[in-house]
Design an enzyme around this catalytic site. Structure first.
Site, PDB file in Angstrom:
ATOM      1  NE  ARG A  36      -3.192  -2.555   2.827  1.00 11.65           N
ATOM      2  CZ  ARG A  36      -4.259  -2.783   3.580  1.00 11.65           C
ATOM      3  NH1 ARG A  36      -4.966  -1.762   4.036  1.00 11.65           N
ATOM      4  NH2 ARG A  36      -4.596  -4.009   3.891  1.00 11.65           N
ATOM      5  CE  LYS A 138      -9.469 -14.616  11.135  1.00 12.44           C
ATOM      6  NZ  LYS A 138      -8.565 -15.569  11.814  1.00 12.44           N
ATOM      7  NE  ARG A 142     -13.808 -19.454   6.906  1.00 12.26           N
ATOM      8  CZ  ARG A 142     -13.662 -20.630   7.512  1.00 12.26           C
ATOM      9  NH1 ARG A 142     -14.715 -21.399   7.705  1.00 12.26           N
ATOM     10  NH2 ARG A 142     -12.470 -21.029   7.931  1.00 12.26           N
TER      11      ARG A 142
END
Length: 314
Positions: A36, A138, A142
């Site tokens: 970045r 998370k 997913r």
């Protein structure tokens, strides 16, 4: 001879990311390391990026907030691995939703590995607050991957040895990343089994999985059989190697749950200690049909046992 997949890694200068970069290069894949724009002011990370370049990696500057640029970068590769921070201090898991959108638009990626590498969020029930934010985020990533029909592999690497073996899991209050030489806190009775994995081994297993049809759209658990140990067994390894006899201070479940935390970060750590060492959420379930285990897939990898790992601290 089949060409090796071209691999882009996001978060390559992080704790686990740098191991993954080295594994990608070591296993012969054309390697692209995304960095970045703000990283160029961090001398340690710049030096690390340059070391990757000397090993043959291509450095690619892009922001996760620049969708068009991100799509252009993704189109250059076959596989994307994310190792963005999911820790209690720098929690960037949901930043990956921008990566999911770029991968979806690019349409060429044959495998995406999001930043997981710890406890499987889909098997943890009734996670404590605020530690549950890790699992909630998370799972959001997913579900976004699956909704976009992006081919994936989720990797559950359990406990990184440097954090949990080297410290003997003394991760609250004054953090100590070297084994104690006088006394140690034992959570519960200390006999709950967990799984400890050398971080460099994690990198190798991750990269081995990216072109393997056996790991496509599955969760891959890394469970080295000799490293399935209780906290007391890890302490015993250290005592044997160091020839020390540590004072054991037992912390009951109630004591752990009712500790007064000095900060939000300490509360997050305590939640994870509870799940690992009281509930045993790393190893209290059977691997299901939509999952596989890394050491069985790749028996040729000579993984590092905790007995060997702990010798560096003597």
């Amino acid at each position: 001879m089949d060409m090796k997949s071209r691999v882009l890694i996001v978060g390559g200068t992080g704790y686990i990311g740098k191991r993954v970069v080295k594994a990608i290069i070591a296993l012969g894949h054309p390697t692209y390391v995304l960095f970045r724009p703000q990283v160029v002011s961090d001398i340690d990370k710049v030096q690390m990026l340059l070391s990757f370049k000397q090993l043959g990696a291509k450095l690619v500057e892009a922001s996760l907030d620049d969708h068009e640029r991100l799509v252009d970068v993704v189109k250059q590769v076959d596989v994307v691995i994310s190792a963005v921070s999911g820790g209690v201090v720098r929690h960037q898991i949901l930043e990956q939703l921008k990566l999911v959108e770029a991968i979806k638009e690019a349409g060429n990626i044959k495998r995406f590995l999001p930043s997981e590498f710890g406890m499987d969020p889909d098997v943890v029930e009734h996670a404590l607050e605020p530690g549950n934010i890790t699992f909630i985020d998370k799972k959001k990533v997913r579900r976004a991957i699956e909704a976009a029909n992006i081919p994936y592999t989720y990797v559950s690497a359990n406990m990184f040895a440097g954090f949990f073996a080297g410290s003997l899991a003394q991760l609250q209050d004054d953090v100590r990343m070297m084994p104690a030489r006088d006394k140690v806190l034992i959570y519960g009775d200390g006999n709950v089994k967990g799984v400890y994995v050398d971080e460099d081994d994690v990198g190798i297993y991750i990269v081995k999985s990216i072109d393997d049809p056996r790991t496509l759209n599955k969760t891959m658990y890394i469970r080295p059989p000799k490293n399935i140990l209780s906290q007391k067994e890890v302490v015993e390894i250290w005592e044997r190697l160091s020839r020390l006899n540590l004072e054991k201070i037992y912390i009951s479940e109630d004591e752990l749950l009712n500790m007064e935390d000095k900060s939000y970060v300490e509360k997050m750590k305590r939640c994870h200690l509870y799940h690992f060492f009281i509930r045993g959420d790393l190893y209290n379930f059977e691997i299901g049909p939509n999952a596989t285990e890394a050491t069985k897939l790749y028996p040729e990898i000579k993984y590092t046992t905790m007995d060997s790992y702990m010798k560096r601290y003597v």
